[in-house]
Scaffold this active site. Structure first.
Site, PDB file in Angstrom:
ATOM      1  N   LYS A  39       1.099  -1.419   0.447  1.00  0.00           N
ATOM      2  CA  LYS A  39      -0.163  -0.290   0.148  1.00  0.00           C
ATOM      3  C   LYS A  39       0.930   1.573  -0.335  1.00  0.00           C
ATOM      4  O   LYS A  39       0.167   2.381  -0.485  1.00  0.00           O
ATOM      5  CB  LYS A  39      -1.145   0.215   1.844  1.00  0.00           C
ATOM      6  CG  LYS A  39      -1.647   1.238   1.124  1.00  0.00           C
ATOM      7  CD  LYS A  39      -2.359   1.018   2.458  1.00  0.00           C
ATOM      8  CE  LYS A  39      -1.820   1.137   3.995  1.00  0.00           C
ATOM      9  NZ  LYS A  39      -1.069   2.366   4.079  1.00  0.00           N
ATOM     10  N   THR A  40       2.132   1.397   0.979  1.00  0.00           N
ATOM     11  CA  THR A  40       2.938   2.537   0.945  1.00  0.00           C
ATOM     12  C   THR A  40       3.737   3.236  -0.635  1.00  0.00           C
ATOM     13  O   THR A  40       3.505   3.779  -0.630  1.00  0.00           O
ATOM     14  CB  THR A  40       3.743   2.599   2.487  1.00  0.00           C
ATOM     15  OG1 THR A  40       2.725   2.356   3.910  1.00  0.00           O
ATOM     16  CG2 THR A  40       4.723   4.105   1.724  1.00  0.00           C
ATOM     17  N   ASP A 226      -4.746   7.817   2.368  1.00  0.00           N
ATOM     18  CA  ASP A 226      -4.692   6.757   2.755  1.00  0.00           C
ATOM     19  C   ASP A 226      -5.466   6.318   3.940  1.00  0.00           C
ATOM     20  O   ASP A 226      -6.754   7.415   4.777  1.00  0.00           O
ATOM     21  CB  ASP A 226      -3.059   6.974   3.299  1.00  0.00           C
ATOM     22  CG  ASP A 226      -2.023   5.658   4.058  1.00  0.00           C
ATOM     23  OD1 ASP A 226      -2.660   4.463   3.345  1.00  0.00           O
ATOM     24  OD2 ASP A 226      -1.987   5.819   4.506  1.00  0.00           O
ATOM     25  N   GLU A 227      -4.936   4.848   4.337  1.00  0.00           N
ATOM     26  CA  GLU A 227      -6.373   4.251   5.256  1.00  0.00           C
ATOM     27  C   GLU A 227      -7.787   5.073   5.357  1.00  0.00           C
ATOM     28  O   GLU A 227      -8.327   5.192   6.368  1.00  0.00           O
ATOM     29  CB  GLU A 227      -5.997   4.218   6.800  1.00  0.00           C
ATOM     30  CG  GLU A 227      -4.354   4.046   7.038  1.00  0.00           C
ATOM     31  CD  GLU A 227      -4.283   2.738   6.875  1.00  0.00           C
ATOM     32  OE1 GLU A 227      -5.326   1.662   6.846  1.00  0.00           O
ATOM     33  OE2 GLU A 227      -3.434   2.291   7.811  1.00  0.00           O
ATOM     34  N   GLN A 257      -9.898  -4.716   7.147  1.00  0.00           N
ATOM     35  CA  GLN A 257      -9.419  -3.956   8.769  1.00  0.00           C
ATOM     36  C   GLN A 257      -9.238  -2.687   8.910  1.00  0.00           C
ATOM     37  O   GLN A 257      -8.928  -2.263   9.266  1.00  0.00           O
ATOM     38  CB  GLN A 257      -8.015  -3.383   7.927  1.00  0.00           C
ATOM     39  CG  GLN A 257      -6.522  -4.663   6.937  1.00  0.00           C
ATOM     40  CD  GLN A 257      -5.343  -4.674   6.983  1.00  0.00           C
ATOM     41  OE1 GLN A 257      -4.586  -4.915   8.075  1.00  0.00           O
ATOM     42  NE2 GLN A 257      -5.424  -4.845   5.675  1.00  0.00           N
ATOM     43  N   ARG A 603      -0.800 -10.041  11.011  1.00  0.00           N
ATOM     44  CA  ARG A 603       0.852  -9.849  10.837  1.00  0.00           C
ATOM     45  C   ARG A 603       2.017 -10.575  10.895  1.00  0.00           C
ATOM     46  O   ARG A 603       2.597 -10.100  11.376  1.00  0.00           O
ATOM     47  CB  ARG A 603       0.652  -9.188  12.518  1.00  0.00           C
ATOM     48  CG  ARG A 603      -0.730  -8.442  13.038  1.00  0.00           C
ATOM     49  CD  ARG A 603      -0.823  -6.958  11.925  1.00  0.00           C
ATOM     50  NE  ARG A 603      -1.542  -7.262  10.645  1.00  0.00           N
ATOM     51  CZ  ARG A 603      -1.221  -6.308   9.328  1.00  0.00           C
ATOM     52  NH1 ARG A 603      -0.541  -5.501   9.624  1.00  0.00           N
ATOM     53  NH2 ARG A 603      -2.267  -6.932   9.312  1.00  0.00           N
TER      54      ARG A 603
END
Length: 741
Positions: A39-40, A226-227, A257, A603
């Site tokens: 994503k980043t 973002d997010e 998420q 994770r």
């Protein structure tokens, strides 16, 4: 649309879906970025691509993040990609960017350019002044409680005149809307605003001054967020207004998420993206670069049970790896012991502690692991929070107990003399300090002497005298009652328990759970003195300078992080999914809990362990636990089931023979849908019972809890009111009819 002239070298570092997300610059784009899919990288490369391809200038891009850390990381990466200074970018958090806009137009909303942004302490202090002026009891309506309502309205973009009177009915004696209005007026008079005002004032300016809105719409030719799944209503409205001119908005997020509904996040924002922006492109990033195949398949199988999702399936080009280990243990102490042993085994095989994490659903769970890891000598840190005995509510409670144990403990006296507030202010404390220094006596002794004089105002003297009487009464009881009982009495009679029960902050229920866990911890020691000594030794054992430490944190704190090995304890009904989420939000709460489980599993890079305990101590008492429904939802082909030795019945001569029989029975039971979860739970106290044998009103016997009466039947789960142990939830195989004993 891919522009031919933009075959830039940086695109060579992206997979096809990432590249599509980077070069699709016209119109609205929703990038559904699954866990570990880059994503980043997409966000930073998209920013660099817009600039290097000549489609946009540096200051024509509005890039919004949720944390300052994320903003700093993005800026650092973009600088390296563009290879030139990029000062003054419109890149930052919602609050930072909104504050920047507000300072340019502050006078429109009645502020000066150099306005102050108040922190939470100043907000509470200001609201207390208003409550006092309006003759509203701050004891009955704590300022923090009322402030939380105001902040929720601001998160929804609601000014005082926009709030429905129905929402405020009964709050602050029916005056909360008036208080909200007065609060806003006082903020303007002080040339100040709170964090919620930053976006609220922006919305006011944009909605009532079209020329200013058009200026920013024209400037920001491209918007990146973002997010997006974590945006609240005010943030959503702000973005929509700014995106109306060009429509070039790219929102990156993962509906699977979205785990922050409790602090205002609206998952519907991402779910209705295509409705808000017709003809939007939806690009799914599903190639995971973090986890093994079995871990991803387990997470995907679990989250597929959610209805409110856009849908995607993560995959990896890496190997399948080990299956997710699903482990049932006898109790929570055994859970901590086994996890500790497994971590030691990982260490022996060369695994760094820094790449191992224990992710809990509730903060109180950390205590048992902290105690165990200290015993084993495993270095750890608590991420996103303090270690158990460092937490505010635990320190407060310990200070009460220290003062009961030893009256001369001045540090304990100072901490809790006015916690919760009991009318003993700074003037009274100065008198106590002065007398203590002059007479060279403890603060407690000085307070006792002062309370018998006329040095203090009558109200302060009464408050101090009552406090001293409480301490003396508790000390007398401490000589007669168990130390755990004294702890309960002190917390209740001091008003400290009520203090957190009345607090509306999202972390208040967790603090109450921590206080109950403190009493549970005390039960492991013979008396109060031994326990307090233990705590002192634990607090002394601080190795924060060491880098190689395993991490303990809540699942909420783990979002965005990754580890080689992840342990997920406490997968039991009521704990995970958490009963409070189910009670307050129903199906929506359950689905957010499931998303939280999904976050936990993803994770892990290489190893994931899911634990549940058959018995767990809750509120100081042992209770039989039922496996989480999430365990049943894990795809069996990706999970290894481990049954603890204590579950083996003596009917088989060899453990291996029993293991074979258990797994065979498990497969058959799973096929017939006659068991809950991926476990066939057995132990020496289990009984062979016929389905439907129990009805309400029946007398039954349990090996641990004794005789009782069935009050409710739900499949193989029974609610039983035991004669001595009270109401318990148990599995039907753990009881037999009383007439067969």
């Amino acid at each position: 649309m891919i522009l031919e002239q933009n075959k830039l070298p940086l695109l060579d570092y992206l997979n096809e879906k990432q590249k599509q997300a980077v070069v699709s610059t016209k119109g609205a784009v929703l990038v559904l970025a699954g866990a570990g899919t880059g994503k980043t990288r997409v966000l930073t490369y998209r920013f660099a691509y817009l600039v290097l391809s000549g489609q946009s200038g540096l200051h024509q891009i509005l890039a919004v993040t949720f944390t300052n850390k994320a903003a700093f990381e993005m800026k650092d990466r973009i600088t390296k990609l563009i290879n030139r200074p990029i000062e003054g970018l419109w890149l930052g958090t919602f609050h930072a960017l909104a504050a920047r806009i507000l300072r340019n137009h502050a006078e429109i909303v009645g502020l000066e350019k150099k306005f102050t942004i108040l922190d939470i302490d100043d907000q509470v202090r200001l609201l207390k002044q208003i409550l006092s002026h309006e003759n509203i009891s701050e004891k009955k309506w704590p300022a923090k409680v009322l402030l939380s309502y105001i902040q929720r309205w601001k998160d929804r973009g609601l000014k005082p005149n926009m709030v429905s009177p129905e929402e405020t009915k009964g709050l602050a004696d029916g005056k909360l809307l008036d208080i909200y209005q007065l609060y806003q007026e006082r903020l303007l008079a002080l040339n100040a605003c709170d964090f919620g005002d930053l976006l609220l004032h922006n919305l006011d300016i944009f909605q009532n001054h079209s020329d200013i809105l058009k200026r920013y719409q024209h400037q920001f030719r491209y918007i990146m967020v973002d997010e997006y799944q974590d945006t609240n209503t005010a943030q959503y409205l702000w973005l929509r207004l700014l995106a109306q001119e060009h429509g070039n908005i790219c929102c990156v997020g993962d509906d699977d998420q979205s785990i922050y509904g409790w602090r205002g996040a609206e998952i519907t924002n991402i779910l209705k993206f295509e409705k808000d922006f017709p003809n939007a492109d939806v690009i799914r990033l599903e190639n995971n670069y973090r986890s093994t195949g079995h871990i991803l398949a387990t997470a995907s199988g679990l989250i597929a049970h959610n209805k409110a999702r856009l849908g995607k399936i993560l995959y990896t080009e890496a190997e399948l790896g080990e299956k997710v280990q699903t482990v049932g243990v006898w109790d929570s102490q055994e859970e901590a012991r086994q996890i500790g042993e497994e971590i030691e085994a990982l260490q022996r095989h060369g695994q760094s502690l820094g790449d191992i994490a224990v992710l809990v659903r509730a903060g109180f769970q950390t205590r048992e692991f902290e105690e165990r890891f200290l015993t084993l000598g495993l270095k750890y840190r608590v991420i996103g929070g303090l270690r158990f005995y460092e937490r505010q509510e635990i320190r407060d409670a310990l200070s009460y107990l220290r003062l009961v144990h030893k009256s001369s403990d001045d540090l304990a006296f100072e901490r809790i003399i006015n916690v919760p507030k009991r009318g003993i202010g700074d003037t009274t404390l100065r008198h106590i300090y002065m007398l203590a220094r002059l007479e060279n006596i403890s603060l407690m002794r000085a307070a006792e002497q002062l309370s018998k004089t006329d040095e203090l105002k009558p109200a302060a003297a009464r408050a101090l005298e009552n406090f001293l009487k409480d301490i003396n009464r508790w000390q007398e009881k401490a000589a007669q009652l168990p130390h755990t009982e004294i702890a309960k009495i002190v917390l209740d009679e001091s008003g400290y328990t009520n203090f957190w029960q009345a607090n509306p902050s999202p972390d208040a229920p967790g603090r109450l759970e921590n206080l109950r866990e403190l009493i549970t911890a005390m039960a492991n020691f013979e008396n109060l003195e031994q326990f307090l000594e233990h705590v002192s030794l634990v607090m002394e054992n601080d190795n924060t300078e060491l880098q190689d430490m395993l991490s303990i944190m809540t699942l909420h704190s783990a979002k965005g992080l990754e580890f080689n090995a992840v342990f997920l304890p406490g997968w039991e009904e009521g704990l995970f999914p958490h009963q409070r989420s189910l009670d307050e939000n129903g199906i929506a709460g359950l689905e957010e809990e499931r998303r939280l489980a999904y976050v936990g599993i993803t994770r892990a890079r290489q190893k994931a362990y899911v634990f549940f305990a058959l018995n767990r101590r809750v509120h100081g008492q042992w209770q039989t636990s039922i496996p989480s429904r999430f365990i049943e939802e894990l795809p069996t082909q990706n999970v290894d089931i481990k049954i603890q030795d204590q579950f083996y019945t003596p009917m088989y001569e060899h453990k291996e023979q029993h293991q074979t029989m258990v797994l065979a029975d498990y497969q058959q039971a799973k096929k017939n849908k006659t068991i809950k979860g991926n476990f066939l739970i057995e132990n020496p106290d289990i009984f062979e019972n016929e389905t439907g044998q129990y009805t309400t009103g029946m007398r039954v016997f349990h090996q641990k809890f004794g005789y009782g009466m069935v009050t409710m039947v739900e499949g193989n789960k029974l609610d039983i009111m035991f004669d001595k142990a009270g109401s318990k939830k148990v599995i039907s195989n753990f009881v037999i009819p009383a007439d067969k004993v």
